[in-house]
Design a protein around this motif. Sequence first.
Motif, PDB file in Angstrom:
ATOM      1  N   LEU A   1     -11.715   8.438 -80.872  1.00  0.00           N
ATOM      2  CA  LEU A   1     -10.466   9.014 -81.380  1.00  0.00           C
ATOM      3  C   LEU A   1     -10.191   8.314 -82.815  1.00  0.00           C
ATOM      4  O   LEU A   1     -10.730   7.419 -83.280  1.00  0.00           O
ATOM      5  N   ASP A   2      -9.630   9.115 -83.719  1.00  0.00           N
ATOM      6  CA  ASP A   2      -9.329   8.878 -85.060  1.00  0.00           C
ATOM      7  C   ASP A   2      -8.626   7.382 -85.199  1.00  0.00           C
ATOM      8  O   ASP A   2      -7.669   7.078 -84.583  1.00  0.00           O
ATOM      9  N   PRO A   3      -9.457   6.663 -85.934  1.00  0.00           N
ATOM     10  CA  PRO A   3      -8.705   5.039 -85.731  1.00  0.00           C
ATOM     11  C   PRO A   3      -7.266   4.786 -85.886  1.00  0.00           C
ATOM     12  O   PRO A   3      -6.610   4.034 -85.606  1.00  0.00           O
ATOM     13  N   ALA A   4      -6.863   5.857 -86.980  1.00  0.00           N
ATOM     14  CA  ALA A   4      -5.593   5.702 -87.443  1.00  0.00           C
ATOM     15  C   ALA A   4      -4.537   6.196 -86.294  1.00  0.00           C
ATOM     16  O   ALA A   4      -3.437   5.560 -86.281  1.00  0.00           O
ATOM     17  N   VAL A   5      -5.018   6.972 -85.463  1.00  0.00           N
ATOM     18  CA  VAL A   5      -4.204   7.164 -84.288  1.00  0.00           C
ATOM     19  C   VAL A   5      -4.281   5.842 -83.076  1.00  0.00           C
ATOM     20  O   VAL A   5      -3.479   5.473 -82.684  1.00  0.00           O
ATOM     21  N   ALA A   6      -5.575   5.451 -83.148  1.00  0.00           N
ATOM     22  CA  ALA A   6      -5.757   4.641 -82.063  1.00  0.00           C
ATOM     23  C   ALA A   6      -5.086   3.256 -82.601  1.00  0.00           C
ATOM     24  O   ALA A   6      -4.638   2.649 -81.423  1.00  0.00           O
ATOM     25  N   ALA A   7      -4.933   3.054 -83.656  1.00  0.00           N
ATOM     26  CA  ALA A   7      -4.204   1.940 -84.094  1.00  0.00           C
ATOM     27  C   ALA A   7      -2.823   1.791 -83.785  1.00  0.00           C
ATOM     28  O   ALA A   7      -1.924   0.851 -83.627  1.00  0.00           O
ATOM     29  N   ARG A   8      -2.087   3.015 -83.433  1.00  0.00           N
ATOM     30  CA  ARG A   8      -0.689   3.079 -83.056  1.00  0.00           C
ATOM     31  C   ARG A   8      -0.654   3.038 -81.754  1.00  0.00           C
ATOM     32  O   ARG A   8       0.500   3.061 -81.227  1.00  0.00           O
ATOM     33  N   LEU A   9      -1.521   3.181 -81.056  1.00  0.00           N
ATOM     34  CA  LEU A   9      -1.397   3.225 -79.395  1.00  0.00           C
ATOM     35  C   LEU A   9      -1.112   1.957 -78.969  1.00  0.00           C
ATOM     36  O   LEU A   9      -1.683   0.658 -79.461  1.00  0.00           O
ATOM     37  N   ARG A  10      -0.238   1.666 -78.088  1.00  0.00           N
ATOM     38  CA  ARG A  10       0.202   0.454 -77.144  1.00  0.00           C
ATOM     39  C   ARG A  10      -0.330   0.737 -75.679  1.00  0.00           C
ATOM     40  O   ARG A  10       0.654   1.492 -74.878  1.00  0.00           O
ATOM     41  N   ARG A  11      -1.215  -0.084 -75.309  1.00  0.00           N
ATOM     42  CA  ARG A  11      -1.582   0.651 -74.007  1.00  0.00           C
ATOM     43  C   ARG A  11      -1.368  -0.363 -72.875  1.00  0.00           C
ATOM     44  O   ARG A  11      -0.939  -1.537 -72.909  1.00  0.00           O
TER      45      ARG A  11
ATOM     46  N   GLU B   1     -10.136   7.981 -75.348  1.00  0.00           N
ATOM     47  CA  GLU B   1     -11.211   9.355 -75.423  1.00  0.00           C
ATOM     48  C   GLU B   1     -10.345  10.513 -74.833  1.00  0.00           C
ATOM     49  O   GLU B   1     -10.901  11.646 -75.354  1.00  0.00           O
ATOM     50  N   ALA B   2      -9.660  10.328 -73.870  1.00  0.00           N
ATOM     51  CA  ALA B   2      -9.148  11.314 -73.205  1.00  0.00           C
ATOM     52  C   ALA B   2      -8.154  12.191 -74.366  1.00  0.00           C
ATOM     53  O   ALA B   2      -8.158  13.397 -74.168  1.00  0.00           O
ATOM     54  N   LEU B   3      -7.391  11.256 -75.040  1.00  0.00           N
ATOM     55  CA  LEU B   3      -6.680  11.901 -76.120  1.00  0.00           C
ATOM     56  C   LEU B   3      -7.512  12.635 -77.153  1.00  0.00           C
ATOM     57  O   LEU B   3      -7.160  13.664 -77.660  1.00  0.00           O
TER      58      LEU B   3
ATOM     59  N   ARG C   1      -7.793  21.430 -74.659  1.00  0.00           N
ATOM     60  CA  ARG C   1      -7.631  21.409 -72.927  1.00  0.00           C
ATOM     61  C   ARG C   1      -7.334  20.090 -72.655  1.00  0.00           C
ATOM     62  O   ARG C   1      -7.944  19.011 -72.921  1.00  0.00           O
ATOM     63  N   ALA C   2      -6.001  19.762 -71.598  1.00  0.00           N
ATOM     64  CA  ALA C   2      -5.612  18.616 -71.587  1.00  0.00           C
ATOM     65  C   ALA C   2      -6.641  18.042 -70.604  1.00  0.00           C
ATOM     66  O   ALA C   2      -6.977  18.521 -69.751  1.00  0.00           O
ATOM     67  N   THR C   3      -7.034  16.639 -70.937  1.00  0.00           N
ATOM     68  CA  THR C   3      -7.914  15.796 -70.536  1.00  0.00           C
ATOM     69  C   THR C   3      -7.627  14.482 -70.142  1.00  0.00           C
ATOM     70  O   THR C   3      -6.709  13.904 -71.132  1.00  0.00           O
ATOM     71  N   TYR C   4      -7.674  13.797 -69.083  1.00  0.00           N
ATOM     72  CA  TYR C   4      -6.907  12.771 -68.579  1.00  0.00           C
ATOM     73  C   TYR C   4      -8.082  11.739 -67.948  1.00  0.00           C
ATOM     74  O   TYR C   4      -9.060  12.140 -67.613  1.00  0.00           O
ATOM     75  N   TRP C   5      -7.661  10.463 -67.861  1.00  0.00           N
ATOM     76  CA  TRP C   5      -8.399   9.408 -67.118  1.00  0.00           C
ATOM     77  C   TRP C   5      -7.667   9.343 -65.812  1.00  0.00           C
ATOM     78  O   TRP C   5      -6.685   8.860 -65.771  1.00  0.00           O
ATOM     79  N   SER C   6      -8.716   9.460 -64.796  1.00  0.00           N
ATOM     80  CA  SER C   6      -8.248   9.421 -63.530  1.00  0.00           C
ATOM     81  C   SER C   6      -8.289   7.679 -63.169  1.00  0.00           C
ATOM     82  O   SER C   6      -9.193   7.378 -62.983  1.00  0.00           O
ATOM     83  N   ARG C   7      -7.076   7.286 -62.793  1.00  0.00           N
ATOM     84  CA  ARG C   7      -7.263   6.072 -62.204  1.00  0.00           C
ATOM     85  C   ARG C   7      -7.766   5.610 -61.091  1.00  0.00           C
ATOM     86  O   ARG C   7      -8.403   4.712 -60.701  1.00  0.00           O
TER      87      ARG C   7
ATOM     88  N   TYR D   1     -13.139  10.949 -66.406  1.00  0.00           N
ATOM     89  CA  TYR D   1     -12.298  11.881 -67.028  1.00  0.00           C
ATOM     90  C   TYR D   1     -12.222  13.233 -66.373  1.00  0.00           C
ATOM     91  O   TYR D   1     -13.008  13.420 -65.494  1.00  0.00           O
ATOM     92  N   TRP D   2     -10.731  13.701 -66.491  1.00  0.00           N
ATOM     93  CA  TRP D   2     -10.987  15.212 -65.650  1.00  0.00           C
ATOM     94  C   TRP D   2     -10.396  15.867 -66.651  1.00  0.00           C
ATOM     95  O   TRP D   2      -9.438  15.593 -67.325  1.00  0.00           O
ATOM     96  N   VAL D   3     -10.800  17.259 -66.632  1.00  0.00           N
ATOM     97  CA  VAL D   3     -10.002  18.506 -67.574  1.00  0.00           C
ATOM     98  C   VAL D   3      -9.249  18.942 -66.637  1.00  0.00           C
ATOM     99  O   VAL D   3      -9.630  19.895 -65.474  1.00  0.00           O
ATOM    100  N   LYS D   4      -7.962  19.163 -66.594  1.00  0.00           N
ATOM    101  CA  LYS D   4      -7.075  19.974 -65.727  1.00  0.00           C
ATOM    102  C   LYS D   4      -7.422  21.410 -65.715  1.00  0.00           C
ATOM    103  O   LYS D   4      -7.645  21.880 -66.666  1.00  0.00           O
TER     104      LYS D   4
END
Lengths: 149, 149
Positions: A27-37, A64-66, A74-80, A85-88
Amino acid sequence: MPVPDAPVTGAERSPDPAGGPARPSRLDPAVAARLRRTPDGLVAAVVRQHDSGEVLMVAWMDDEALHRTLTTGRATYWSRSRNEYWVKGATSGHHQYVRSVALDCDGDALLVSVDQVGPACHTGQRTCFHTDLPVTGVAGPGDDGRVRA
Amino acid sequence: MPVPDAPVTGAERSPDPAGGPARPSRLDPAVAARLRRTPDGLVAAVVRQHDSGEVLMVAWMDDEALHRTLTTGRATYWSRSRNEYWVKGATSGHHQYVRSVALDCDGDALLVSVDQVGPACHTGQRTCFHTDLPVTGVAGPGDDGRVRA
């Protein structure tokens, strides 16, 4: 926590109790830096049908899913539950073709506008929000927060 | 925070790594049993304007915040940054009067339909989702998941 000098997000880091990235990501580090997880490194992804605005589901993305969602369309998620990862739609055929993605003001949620093929819910219903909970309190303009009897 | 009398969900439990309730709550145990929480005991609450369907924000609820939301009709959240409950609008005047609440199929997200007074976002914008992220991948019907160059 040591942070390498290269623009690598989450690589070789262990999960951060403050909610850092849990897994390596492109993920683009500029975007990653904005995430609050969350403590397990995730943000909530609210998925809506792009034209009707209908809220279809909520799933979870790590960095990575983002990244995959943004770069594949294609919408891709992390399955808890499955820790993967799963691609819907990959198995169901109920694809989500991504039209736009917006991050919220505090970086802990995404609004993913998609073209949903078929039902979004694994139960076969169009949306996942099909259990109404009873709202017993009534409030409205002129009410200052007191609970009505 | 001590809460008197039964029914108490999660009382005297410490935070559960599997995502149990993190704090004592008066939430109906039948509802509490359906929740699937983050490691810090929260579910995501997607908030939309009840009539237009516009997605306004995402906030977080623990069991007690959900209980208060359902029983007062005023949207109440758990602040992850301040570690306290907050009633939306209590300080800003931008109240959220709750019209309905739905739980999703796997119990980790709520869809809260409200009548939002003024802007939902603390920045003064109507919604919190005002940062578009670049979607560089394009996918659609007929595409089987390959990334287009």
